[in-house]
Design a protein around this motif. Structure first.
Motif, PDB file in Angstrom:
ATOM      1  N   PHE B  43       0.835  -1.208   0.000  1.00  0.00           N
ATOM      2  CA  PHE B  43       0.000   0.000   0.000  1.00  0.00           C
ATOM      3  C   PHE B  43       0.867   1.254   0.000  1.00  0.00           C
ATOM      4  O   PHE B  43       0.600   2.217  -0.720  1.00  0.00           O
ATOM      5  CB  PHE B  43      -0.919   0.008   1.216  1.00  0.00           C
ATOM      6  CG  PHE B  43      -2.009  -1.016   1.160  1.00  0.00           C
ATOM      7  CD1 PHE B  43      -2.450  -1.521  -0.047  1.00  0.00           C
ATOM      8  CD2 PHE B  43      -2.597  -1.479   2.319  1.00  0.00           C
ATOM      9  CE1 PHE B  43      -3.449  -2.461  -0.100  1.00  0.00           C
ATOM     10  CE2 PHE B  43      -3.596  -2.422   2.273  1.00  0.00           C
ATOM     11  CZ  PHE B  43      -4.022  -2.910   1.069  1.00  0.00           C
ATOM     12  N   VAL B  46       2.372   1.776  -3.432  1.00  0.00           N
ATOM     13  CA  VAL B  46       1.375   2.269  -4.380  1.00  0.00           C
ATOM     14  C   VAL B  46       1.141   3.769  -4.168  1.00  0.00           C
ATOM     15  O   VAL B  46       1.020   4.527  -5.124  1.00  0.00           O
ATOM     16  CB  VAL B  46       0.071   1.461  -4.240  1.00  0.00           C
ATOM     17  CG1 VAL B  46      -1.055   2.108  -5.006  1.00  0.00           C
ATOM     18  CG2 VAL B  46       0.274   0.062  -4.754  1.00  0.00           C
ATOM     19  N   TYR B  50       1.545   7.014  -6.720  1.00  0.00           N
ATOM     20  CA  TYR B  50       0.625   8.140  -6.886  1.00  0.00           C
ATOM     21  C   TYR B  50       1.371   9.464  -6.777  1.00  0.00           C
ATOM     22  O   TYR B  50       1.064  10.409  -7.501  1.00  0.00           O
ATOM     23  CB  TYR B  50      -0.477   8.092  -5.836  1.00  0.00           C
ATOM     24  CG  TYR B  50      -1.423   6.934  -5.939  1.00  0.00           C
ATOM     25  CD1 TYR B  50      -1.429   6.121  -7.062  1.00  0.00           C
ATOM     26  CD2 TYR B  50      -2.303   6.645  -4.917  1.00  0.00           C
ATOM     27  CE1 TYR B  50      -2.286   5.055  -7.151  1.00  0.00           C
ATOM     28  CE2 TYR B  50      -3.162   5.578  -5.005  1.00  0.00           C
ATOM     29  CZ  TYR B  50      -3.146   4.791  -6.120  1.00  0.00           C
ATOM     30  OH  TYR B  50      -3.993   3.734  -6.196  1.00  0.00           O
ATOM     31  N   PHE B  57      -2.973  14.343  -3.018  1.00  0.00           N
ATOM     32  CA  PHE B  57      -4.144  14.136  -2.164  1.00  0.00           C
ATOM     33  C   PHE B  57      -4.535  12.659  -2.119  1.00  0.00           C
ATOM     34  O   PHE B  57      -4.798  12.111  -1.049  1.00  0.00           O
ATOM     35  CB  PHE B  57      -5.325  14.965  -2.676  1.00  0.00           C
ATOM     36  CG  PHE B  57      -6.574  14.771  -1.870  1.00  0.00           C
ATOM     37  CD1 PHE B  57      -6.683  15.343  -0.617  1.00  0.00           C
ATOM     38  CD2 PHE B  57      -7.619  14.022  -2.358  1.00  0.00           C
ATOM     39  CE1 PHE B  57      -7.821  15.157   0.139  1.00  0.00           C
ATOM     40  CE2 PHE B  57      -8.762  13.831  -1.601  1.00  0.00           C
ATOM     41  CZ  PHE B  57      -8.863  14.408  -0.354  1.00  0.00           C
ATOM     42  N   VAL B  58      -4.549  12.007  -3.305  1.00  0.00           N
ATOM     43  CA  VAL B  58      -4.932  10.595  -3.331  1.00  0.00           C
ATOM     44  C   VAL B  58      -3.877   9.752  -2.632  1.00  0.00           C
ATOM     45  O   VAL B  58      -4.193   8.756  -1.976  1.00  0.00           O
ATOM     46  CB  VAL B  58      -5.176  10.131  -4.776  1.00  0.00           C
ATOM     47  CG1 VAL B  58      -5.704   8.721  -4.793  1.00  0.00           C
ATOM     48  CG2 VAL B  58      -6.152  11.038  -5.453  1.00  0.00           C
ATOM     49  N   ALA B  61      -4.658  10.050   0.942  1.00  0.00           N
ATOM     50  CA  ALA B  61      -5.863   9.271   1.254  1.00  0.00           C
ATOM     51  C   ALA B  61      -5.544   7.787   1.274  1.00  0.00           C
ATOM     52  O   ALA B  61      -6.052   7.048   2.126  1.00  0.00           O
ATOM     53  CB  ALA B  61      -6.964   9.566   0.236  1.00  0.00           C
ATOM     54  N   GLN B  62      -4.686   7.355   0.341  1.00  0.00           N
ATOM     55  CA  GLN B  62      -4.299   5.942   0.286  1.00  0.00           C
ATOM     56  C   GLN B  62      -3.616   5.532   1.581  1.00  0.00           C
ATOM     57  O   GLN B  62      -3.934   4.490   2.171  1.00  0.00           O
ATOM     58  CB  GLN B  62      -3.362   5.734  -0.899  1.00  0.00           C
ATOM     59  CG  GLN B  62      -2.567   4.476  -0.881  1.00  0.00           C
ATOM     60  CD  GLN B  62      -3.208   3.374  -1.678  1.00  0.00           C
ATOM     61  OE1 GLN B  62      -4.210   3.594  -2.322  1.00  0.00           O
ATOM     62  NE2 GLN B  62      -2.640   2.209  -1.628  1.00  0.00           N
ATOM     63  N   VAL B  65      -6.284   5.685   4.574  1.00  0.00           N
ATOM     64  CA  VAL B  65      -7.349   4.689   4.567  1.00  0.00           C
ATOM     65  C   VAL B  65      -6.782   3.283   4.540  1.00  0.00           C
ATOM     66  O   VAL B  65      -7.152   2.443   5.355  1.00  0.00           O
ATOM     67  CB  VAL B  65      -8.301   4.923   3.379  1.00  0.00           C
ATOM     68  CG1 VAL B  65      -9.328   3.827   3.322  1.00  0.00           C
ATOM     69  CG2 VAL B  65      -8.979   6.258   3.513  1.00  0.00           C
ATOM     70  N   TYR B  66      -5.848   3.021   3.608  1.00  0.00           N
ATOM     71  CA  TYR B  66      -5.381   1.648   3.463  1.00  0.00           C
ATOM     72  C   TYR B  66      -4.431   1.256   4.580  1.00  0.00           C
ATOM     73  O   TYR B  66      -4.640   0.268   5.271  1.00  0.00           O
ATOM     74  CB  TYR B  66      -4.706   1.454   2.107  1.00  0.00           C
ATOM     75  CG  TYR B  66      -5.679   1.035   1.037  1.00  0.00           C
ATOM     76  CD1 TYR B  66      -6.295  -0.187   1.085  1.00  0.00           C
ATOM     77  CD2 TYR B  66      -5.987   1.874  -0.017  1.00  0.00           C
ATOM     78  CE1 TYR B  66      -7.185  -0.581   0.127  1.00  0.00           C
ATOM     79  CE2 TYR B  66      -6.881   1.502  -0.990  1.00  0.00           C
ATOM     80  CZ  TYR B  66      -7.470   0.270  -0.917  1.00  0.00           C
ATOM     81  OH  TYR B  66      -8.351  -0.097  -1.868  1.00  0.00           O
ATOM     82  N   VAL B  70      -7.471  -0.082   6.802  1.00  0.00           N
ATOM     83  CA  VAL B  70      -7.726  -1.428   6.283  1.00  0.00           C
ATOM     84  C   VAL B  70      -6.680  -2.413   6.787  1.00  0.00           C
ATOM     85  O   VAL B  70      -6.998  -3.515   7.232  1.00  0.00           O
ATOM     86  CB  VAL B  70      -7.773  -1.397   4.746  1.00  0.00           C
ATOM     87  CG1 VAL B  70      -7.869  -2.796   4.196  1.00  0.00           C
ATOM     88  CG2 VAL B  70      -8.950  -0.585   4.275  1.00  0.00           C
TER      89      VAL B  70
END
Lengths: 106, 206
Positions: B43, B46, B50, B57-58, B61-62, B65-66, B70
């Motif tokens: 994660f 990845v 990005y 921003f993504v 967020a990754q 969240v991940y 998660v």
């Protein structure tokens, strides 16, 4: 605009490798938690594709990035519900072996 | 992006190698705790990809969240269900692995063919670069407003659903067997209902 130093196809290749690994793990895992991990891998591969296309093809209206955020949201919800199902399954069968979850098998 | 193109290429190769090797480790390692930590590494890599695509921003967020949610959730699930069990051998497991490997290789070949033969509309418009966060905010509150609000409803439903599925039902007596349930030690006292060991009392009620 100068060309990007990394070709678009490189991102697509990485995402394809990640996706195929996820599919293989989804089919072959005996442990139910590992199945959920494989699903997360596949979702990440799709997100890499969305982000690459958003940056290379749709550079002004970055709609792919918005889609990636929605995919992350749905993935979080899916992980929470999936692990809750797994937990209640474990309470009822005392195993996480995918081969023994065959109550609804014909 | 202001860093030099050689640096970008080196970063891309390193991050891709981390993603590919990490995902192989997630799938292949026998110890599932190692798999979970490697999944966190995948994660993070990845999100590094990005960042190479100018999507800060993504990427944030990754990670939030991940990695933050998660992956921690998966680790807790592993701790809750981590019982040593000897998996019974299945006939034809090696054959199944080889066959599914062939299917996945075929899928990979197909995706590669699509990726390299399609004439993508390149070069596209000039990327917005560091203004991506502003654009995402504009999208989320104008043309993607309905999916944005639906996502909040979905998260609420997922939260309530997860609580309902994972909590322990506390009844005064067992629904099926009718015997009183020890309120303090419900997990220890209650026999699992669907387990395969022969239990004559449960066999009648099924």
């Amino acid at each position: 605009m100068t060309a990007s130093p990394i070709p678009l196809q490189a991102f697509l290749t990485v995402a394809a490798v990640l996706f195929c690994t996820g599919v293989w793990g989804l089919i072959n895992s005996r442990n139910a938690v590992r199945v959920l991990m494989s699903i997360e891998l596949m979702l990440n591969a799709v997100n890499i594709n969305l982000m690459a296309f958003s940056s290379y093809v749709d550079g002004q209206l970055i709609r792919g990035q918005v889609f990636a955020i929605f995919v992350i949201t749905v993935a979080a919800a899916e992980a929470a519900v999936g692990l809750a199902i797994l937990l209640s399954l474990y309470r009822n069968r005392e195993t996480v072996d995918m081969e023994r979850f065959n109550l609804l098998r014909w | 992006m202001t860093i030099a193109s050689t640096t970008q290429q080196i970063c891309f190769v390193l991050l891709s190698a981390a993603v590919v090797l990490g995902s192989l480790g997630v799938v292949l390692l026998p110890n599932i705790v190692y798999s979970a930590f490697l999944l966190g590494g995948v994660f993070l890599s990845v999100s590094g990809l990005y960042l190479l695509l100018n999507a800060s921003f993504v990427a944030a967020a990754q990670i939030l969240v991940y990695v933050g949610a998660v992956n921690v959730l998966i680790l807790f699930a592993i701790m809750l269900v981590n019982k040593k069990e000897n998996l019974s051998a299945i006939p034809g497991l090696a054959l199944r692995r080889v066959l599914s490997g062939l299917v996945c290789a075929g899928l990979f070949g197909l995706i590669m063919r699509v990726a390299f033969t399609t004439a993508w509309a390149l070069p596209g418009p000039v990327p917005v670069g560091e203004e991506a966060t502003i654009r995402i905010g504009e999208h989320l509150f104008s043309d993607y407003l309905l999916p944005f609000e639906l996502a909040s409803v979905l998260l609420l439903m997922a939260m309530i659903g997860a609580i309902v599925l994972a909590r322990r039902d506390v009844f005064a007596s067992d629904v099926i067997t009718g015997e009183p349930v020890d309120q303090g030690l419900i997990e220890k006292a209650r026999t699992p209902l669907l387990i395969e060991t022969p239990n004559p009392q449960l066999q009648e009620t099924r």
